[in-house]
Design an enzyme around this catalytic site. Structure first.
Site, PDB file in Angstrom:
ATOM      1  N   SER A  16       7.423  -0.028  23.381  1.00 26.14           N
ATOM      2  CA  SER A  16       5.902   0.407  22.693  1.00 26.14           C
ATOM      3  C   SER A  16       6.948   0.174  20.668  1.00 26.14           C
ATOM      4  O   SER A  16       7.518   1.051  21.098  1.00 26.14           O
ATOM      5  CB  SER A  16       4.882   1.531  22.945  1.00 26.14           C
ATOM      6  OG  SER A  16       4.689   2.475  21.684  1.00 26.14           O
ATOM      7  N   TYR A  18       7.396  11.122  24.534  1.00 28.90           N
ATOM      8  CA  TYR A  18       6.358   9.303  24.605  1.00 28.90           C
ATOM      9  C   TYR A  18       7.552   8.655  23.801  1.00 28.90           C
ATOM     10  O   TYR A  18       8.321   7.744  24.046  1.00 28.90           O
ATOM     11  CB  TYR A  18       5.363   9.230  24.664  1.00 28.90           C
ATOM     12  CG  TYR A  18       5.248   8.157  24.606  1.00 28.90           C
ATOM     13  CD1 TYR A  18       5.000   7.946  26.115  1.00 28.90           C
ATOM     14  CD2 TYR A  18       4.617   6.712  23.643  1.00 28.90           C
ATOM     15  CE1 TYR A  18       4.379   6.165  26.029  1.00 28.90           C
ATOM     16  CE2 TYR A  18       4.294   6.220  23.795  1.00 28.90           C
ATOM     17  CZ  TYR A  18       4.147   5.296  24.921  1.00 28.90           C
ATOM     18  OH  TYR A  18       4.028   4.441  26.009  1.00 28.90           O
ATOM     19  N   LYS A  25      10.299   5.841  24.449  1.00 25.43           N
ATOM     20  CA  LYS A  25      10.927   4.438  24.446  1.00 25.43           C
ATOM     21  C   LYS A  25      11.879   3.933  23.126  1.00 25.43           C
ATOM     22  O   LYS A  25      12.526   3.188  23.325  1.00 25.43           O
ATOM     23  CB  LYS A  25       8.867   4.023  23.568  1.00 25.43           C
ATOM     24  CG  LYS A  25       7.850   4.060  24.241  1.00 25.43           C
ATOM     25  CD  LYS A  25       7.368   3.629  25.227  1.00 25.43           C
ATOM     26  CE  LYS A  25       6.243   3.192  26.668  1.00 25.43           C
ATOM     27  NZ  LYS A  25       6.956   2.980  27.534  1.00 25.43           N
TER      28      LYS A  25
END
Length: 251
Positions: free
Chosen positions: A136, A149, A153
């Site tokens: 991402s 999160y 990534k």
């Protein structure tokens, strides 16, 4: 350009919905035999209704040992897409050990675990293959409320480079595909109002959200022989979102 995966076996995690489902359907359409993994049986049943040639496995990839057993039992896999991820909202001050572990188990450790099995299989067959990790732009640009999160990534991006370095001489290419804003069931939770969505797309030079198929097309290219010398790359599919720092809309 005519991508054809006939005779190739692909595995896609998190394939029940969103980007993973789109990728699984795309690879099947391009001729691959596809194994689709999800932890939600109903999503897999729906996927089978859409494409009966896709084989499904209901699996929580956060469980290291059970995942190894299920993936090893599949046998040959030539193409791997590590797509599955979770995205919980907690600040650094709010994050608990359980919350952190859950995110790293699914978003990072599972990708390493499955890649290890697939790469060892390709190498033992003296074959060739490719792995694409769905990362991402959040691995590059942090997002308020999602530090864990974003960190998973960033970790996936470094894992991509590390695997590319290690596996390249063994004829296994590894790349990351880093989508920007895609309206999936997961991302929609953080972009509820139209005002939030307009503010988000205002920062994208192309002026809109990314379509799931645009991510799937990029993944298909990276897995294909057309990308035969692309290895260790982090490929943003974001309409130019990460190329500027201005807090103001670009249009």
């Amino acid at each position: 350009m005519n991508i054809n995966f006939t005779g190739r076996i692909a595995l896609v995690t998190g394939a029940g919905k969103g980007i993973g489902r789109c990728i699984a359907l795309k690879l099947s359409k391009l001729g691959a035999k596809v194994y689709a993994v999800s932890r939600t049986e109903a999503d897999l049943d729906s996927l089978k209704e859409e494409d009966s040639s896709i084989e499904t496995r209901c699996l929580d990839i956060g469980n290291w040992d059970n995942t190894r057993k299920v993936i090893e039992d599949l046998g040959q896999v030539d193409l791997l897409v590590n797509n599955a991820a979770i995205m919980g909202c907690k600040t650094v001050l709010e994050a608990t050990e359980e919350f952190i572990d859950e995110h790293f188990d699914v978003n990072f450790k599972a990708a390493l675990n499955i890649s290890q099995i697939v790469a060892k299989g390709i190498i033992s067959r003296k074959g060739s293959g490719a792995i694409v990790n769905i990362s991402s732009i959040c691995g590059i640009l942090t997002t308020p409320g999602y530090p864990i999160y974003c960190t998973t990534k960033a970790a996936i991006d470094m894992l991509t480079k590390s695997m590319a370095l290690e596996f390249g001489p063994l004829k296994v290419r590894v790349n990351s595909c880093n989508p920007g804003g895609v309206l999936t069931p997961m991302s929609e939770k953080g972009l509820v109002s139209q005002e939030q969505r307009d503010a988000f797309t205002g920062r994208i030079p192309m002026g809109r959200f990314i379509e799931q198929d645009e991510v799937a097309n990029t993944v298909a290219f990276l897995l294909s022989d057309y990308a035969s010398m692309i290895n260790g790359a982090l490929v943003p599919v974001d309409g130019g979102h990460i190329i500027h720092m201005s807090p103001n809309p670009v249009h």
